[in-house]
Scaffold this motif. Structure first.
Motif, PDB file in Angstrom:
ATOM      1  N   THR A   1       0.839  -1.192   0.000  1.00 26.02           N
ATOM      2  CA  THR A   1       0.000   0.000   0.000  1.00 26.02           C
ATOM      3  C   THR A   1       0.878   1.247   0.000  1.00 26.02           C
ATOM      4  O   THR A   1       2.089   1.181   0.234  1.00 26.02           O
ATOM      5  N   PHE A   2       0.254   2.395  -0.209  1.00 30.81           N
ATOM      6  CA  PHE A   2       1.015   3.640  -0.258  1.00 30.81           C
ATOM      7  C   PHE A   2       1.647   3.998   1.073  1.00 30.81           C
ATOM      8  O   PHE A   2       2.576   4.802   1.124  1.00 30.81           O
ATOM      9  N   ASP A   3       1.139   3.417   2.173  1.00 32.40           N
ATOM     10  CA  ASP A   3       1.757   3.664   3.477  1.00 32.40           C
ATOM     11  C   ASP A   3       2.655   2.504   3.916  1.00 32.40           C
ATOM     12  O   ASP A   3       2.998   2.380   5.091  1.00 32.40           O
ATOM     13  N   GLY A   4       3.036   1.664   2.949  1.00 36.81           N
ATOM     14  CA  GLY A   4       4.060   0.669   3.228  1.00 36.81           C
ATOM     15  C   GLY A   4       3.588  -0.603   3.893  1.00 36.81           C
ATOM     16  O   GLY A   4       4.367  -1.257   4.597  1.00 36.81           O
ATOM     17  N   LYS A   5       2.347  -1.010   3.659  1.00 34.01           N
ATOM     18  CA  LYS A   5       1.824  -2.244   4.243  1.00 34.01           C
ATOM     19  C   LYS A   5       1.605  -3.293   3.150  1.00 34.01           C
ATOM     20  O   LYS A   5       1.056  -2.983   2.091  1.00 34.01           O
ATOM     21  N   VAL A   6       2.011  -4.517   3.426  1.00 36.78           N
ATOM     22  CA  VAL A   6       1.781  -5.613   2.501  1.00 36.78           C
ATOM     23  C   VAL A   6       0.273  -5.785   2.284  1.00 36.78           C
ATOM     24  O   VAL A   6      -0.517  -5.725   3.231  1.00 36.78           O
ATOM     25  N   ILE A   7      -0.126  -5.992   1.027  1.00 34.04           N
ATOM     26  CA  ILE A   7      -1.540  -6.128   0.696  1.00 34.04           C
ATOM     27  C   ILE A   7      -1.956  -7.597   0.770  1.00 34.04           C
ATOM     28  O   ILE A   7      -1.289  -8.466   0.208  1.00 34.04           O
ATOM     29  N   LEU A   8      -3.048  -7.843   1.468  1.00 33.36           N
ATOM     30  CA  LEU A   8      -3.630  -9.179   1.508  1.00 33.36           C
ATOM     31  C   LEU A   8      -4.622  -9.312   0.355  1.00 33.36           C
ATOM     32  O   LEU A   8      -5.606  -8.578   0.285  1.00 33.36           O
ATOM     33  N   GLU A   9      -4.362 -10.244  -0.522  1.00 33.83           N
ATOM     34  CA  GLU A   9      -5.269 -10.511  -1.632  1.00 33.83           C
ATOM     35  C   GLU A   9      -6.482 -11.299  -1.156  1.00 33.83           C
ATOM     36  O   GLU A   9      -7.591 -11.145  -1.662  1.00 33.83           O
ATOM     37  N   ASP A  10      -6.255 -12.154  -0.174  1.00 30.94           N
ATOM     38  CA  ASP A  10      -7.302 -12.952   0.449  1.00 30.94           C
ATOM     39  C   ASP A  10      -6.929 -13.116   1.914  1.00 30.94           C
ATOM     40  O   ASP A  10      -5.837 -12.717   2.336  1.00 30.94           O
ATOM     41  N   LYS A  11      -7.797 -13.734   2.680  1.00 29.16           N
ATOM     42  CA  LYS A  11      -7.525 -13.866   4.109  1.00 29.16           C
ATOM     43  C   LYS A  11      -6.252 -14.666   4.378  1.00 29.16           C
ATOM     44  O   LYS A  11      -5.597 -14.469   5.394  1.00 29.16           O
ATOM     45  N   GLY A  12      -5.934 -15.550   3.463  1.00 27.69           N
ATOM     46  CA  GLY A  12      -4.740 -16.361   3.638  1.00 27.69           C
ATOM     47  C   GLY A  12      -3.809 -16.294   2.451  1.00 27.69           C
ATOM     48  O   GLY A  12      -3.127 -17.278   2.119  1.00 27.69           O
ATOM     49  N   LYS A  13      -3.736 -15.135   1.810  1.00 25.60           N
ATOM     50  CA  LYS A  13      -2.854 -14.999   0.642  1.00 25.60           C
ATOM     51  C   LYS A  13      -2.406 -13.556   0.464  1.00 25.60           C
ATOM     52  O   LYS A  13      -3.229 -12.639   0.456  1.00 25.60           O
ATOM     53  N   ILE A  14      -1.113 -13.383   0.316  1.00 22.35           N
ATOM     54  CA  ILE A  14      -0.540 -12.068   0.056  1.00 22.35           C
ATOM     55  C   ILE A  14      -0.617 -11.773  -1.439  1.00 22.35           C
ATOM     56  O   ILE A  14      -0.436 -12.671  -2.269  1.00 22.35           O
ATOM     57  N   ALA A  15      -0.891 -10.530  -1.788  1.00 20.73           N
ATOM     58  CA  ALA A  15      -0.897 -10.108  -3.196  1.00 20.73           C
ATOM     59  C   ALA A  15       0.546 -10.040  -3.677  1.00 20.73           C
ATOM     60  O   ALA A  15       1.337  -9.223  -3.205  1.00 20.73           O
ATOM     61  N   MET A  16       0.895 -10.932  -4.611  1.00 20.69           N
ATOM     62  CA  MET A  16       2.258 -11.012  -5.110  1.00 20.69           C
ATOM     63  C   MET A  16       2.288 -10.673  -6.597  1.00 20.69           C
ATOM     64  O   MET A  16       1.290 -10.827  -7.302  1.00 20.69           O
ATOM     65  N   ALA A  17       3.440 -10.241  -7.071  1.00 18.66           N
ATOM     66  CA  ALA A  17       3.607  -9.920  -8.492  1.00 18.66           C
ATOM     67  C   ALA A  17       5.029 -10.256  -8.904  1.00 18.66           C
ATOM     68  O   ALA A  17       5.958 -10.182  -8.091  1.00 18.66           O
ATOM     69  N   PRO A  18       5.228 -10.644 -10.177  1.00 13.77           N
ATOM     70  CA  PRO A  18       6.599 -10.849 -10.658  1.00 13.77           C
ATOM     71  C   PRO A  18       7.404  -9.564 -10.524  1.00 13.77           C
ATOM     72  O   PRO A  18       6.844  -8.456 -10.562  1.00 13.77           O
ATOM     73  N   ASP A  19       8.720  -9.692 -10.379  1.00 15.08           N
ATOM     74  CA  ASP A  19       9.553  -8.511 -10.142  1.00 15.08           C
ATOM     75  C   ASP A  19      10.010  -7.835 -11.428  1.00 15.08           C
ATOM     76  O   ASP A  19      11.060  -7.201 -11.472  1.00 15.08           O
TER      77      ASP A  19
END
Length: 499
Positions: free
Chosen positions: A204-222
């Motif tokens: 997020t814009f304030d530096g928090k990892v985004i949860l895509e689901d309750k048990g999954k982090i929103a990830m993206a290729p680098d």
């Protein structure tokens, strides 16, 4: 679990486990494996850097490149249109020589899904609607088969062009399955090496990892610049060394006109003693939104179109040509030794680029939210960010109509769609047939006049298999023939013409 919780607490990311009690045992196990794969010691640094980079990008003025900006010098340039024909022929001979000795590999950047195309599978599996129904992967595989055959017939030695395919978490398994289901399109499976690039959390814009689901982090290729880390992670350079590969042609999956292991490009770079090279196309107009290959302070790099002032972009040379005309098409040459240097010395100096994205997430109540405005930061690296580390950098200009038609958007968009990609390929094949001496008729039997621009010409439906011709060669049997379109010139049709 306690170590992961402590690490998340220490990095200010404890919210990631907010819904842990609501997950069943299987979901917890899957989530735990995902968390264990994160670089937790560097997570705080990643989140802080992403937030700071996004804030800086939104308020900082564009860097002033003007005092240090200059085009690529003529001695480092070659051109399919302007270079001496004898030079072009010599470069091609050199390229075929290196291919015949199995010193050349191709490396495909295929980590992204076809989201903008409206599909959730890898772009390489996309069918743009050719008469043959071939996908991008099949077209590219058949071009590899053909270039191997041409090198063998010209120089009399059997050779191999290994195909390295960089995928991501999203694309690896579908790509593996697709190749298996299609018998690897006639290639030896042992000569196709698939490997994954790293995934990094969206923030997020304030530096928090985004949860895509309750048990999954929103990830993206680098980003496609994640290639260099992936080469190290997967031992790819060691594999190249074992095979005797010295030169690598790197390209993006979405260009339907890409010439695999292009002998002219490879030979040009080898003859020039380059460790790094780029193919470019002349910009269509000064404001075309493509990066420009140039030099900044004497160092080669790609400068985004938004960083060049309009008056500079419009500047022309004595013959009326654009001074900054070298449009980047993500089509590159590297020596293996240069890639080794990047991995060992320069990889960590690559600066990530900020991409603001609309990232689906779960809110504090656990509700799924699909944002309508960008809400997250994805940090990407670009494959061309290594250009400044090159000791000998060269550029080859090619014809856009022959070598560049990317597939990025669904039909209905103004450019880079399945329709524009399909028409670009079919128009190219019609030009090949006409150049070979064939007369082309449309479905009503009317003669087809080749237009100057064939993007939207519905009658151009002549498809030539890469197994028949790599780049317009070997079409002598078409001379004097009348061809009614749509027409597919595959191996069987070619044999009939010769009978």
């Amino acid at each position: 679990m306690s170590q992961i919780r402590t690490a998340l607490d220490g990095s200010g990311q404890a919210h990631v486990l907010r819904f842990w009690p609501e997950l069943d045992s299987e979901q917890q196990e899957v989530f735990l494996r995902e968390l264990a794969q994160l670089d937790l010691p560097r997570l705080e640094e990643h989140c802080r850097a992403a937030a700071e980079a996004a804030a800086a990008a939104s308020c900082a003025p564009d860097r002033d490149l003007e005092p240090n900006l200059e085009p690529v010098p003529p001695e480092s340039m070659g051109s399919v249109r302007r270079s001496d024909p004898d030079c072009l022929a010599g470069w091609e001979r050199e390229g075929f020589l290196q291919i015949s000795r199995s010193r050349v590999a191709v490396l495909l950047l295929a980590g992204g899904q076809g989201t903008r195309l409206g599909v959730r599978y890898p772009k390489g599996m996309f069918d743009v609607g050719l008469p043959s129904g071939k996908t991008l992967y099949q077209i590219q595989a058949e071009r590899i088969l053909k270039i191997q055959q041409l090198a063998e017939s010209r120089l009399g030695s059997k050779c191999t062009v290994p195909w390295y395919i960089m995928t991501s978490e999203f694309t690896l398994k579908p790509t593996q399955t697709f190749f298996q289901e299609n018998a690897h399109f006639g290639l030896q499976p042992s000569n196709i090496v698939m490997f994954e690039q790293r995934m990094i959390p969206a923030v997020t814009f304030d530096g928090k990892v985004i949860l895509e689901d309750k048990g999954k982090i929103a990830m993206a290729p680098d980003g496609n610049g994640g290639l260099y880390q992936a080469l190290e992670d997967n031992g790819v350079l060691e594999d190249m060394e074992r095979r005797g590969v010295e030169f690598v042609h790197v390209y993006c999956v979405d260009n339907i006109l890409v010439k695999m292991a292009d002998p002219l490009f490879v030979g040009f770079c080898v003859a020039k003693g380059a460790d790094c090279g780029a193919k470019v196309v002349e910009k269509a107009h000064p404001a075309e939104p493509v990066g420009v290959v140039c030099r900044v302070g004497g160092v080669p790099q790609v400068v985004e179109y938004s960083e060049i002032r309009p008056e500079t972009a419009r500047r022309r040379g004595p013959a009326g040509e654009l001074v900054y005309s070298a449009g980047n098409i993500c089509n590159h040459f590297f020596t293996r030794s240069f890639l080794q240097d990047v991995v060992e010395t320069f990889k960590d100096q690559l600066k990530p680029h900020v991409a603001l994205k609309k990232v689906p997430f779960v809110d504090s109540c656990g509700n799924q939210v699909k944002p309508t405005e960008p809400n997250g930061i994805k940090m990407e690296k670009f494959v061309f960010d290594v250009f400044p580390f090159s000791r000998s950098f060269v550029v080859l200009e090619v014809r856009r109509e022959d070598e560049f038609s990317p597939l990025k958007n669904a039909d209905g968009a103004p450019s880079d769609t399945p329709t524009t990609a399909r028409n670009a390929l079919l128009a190219q094949h019609c030009r090949w047939a006409a150049a070979a001496g064939a007369a082309l008729l449309d479905e009503q039997g009317n003669s087809i006049q080749m237009p100057s621009s064939a993007e939207n010409h519905p009658a151009l439906k002549c498809e030539i298999s890469p197994l028949v011709s790599y780049f317009g060669e070997g079409l002598e049997p078409l001379k004097g023939k009348t061809i009614r379109t749509p027409f597919i010139l595959d191996g069987a049709a070619a044999a009939e013409l010769q009978a």
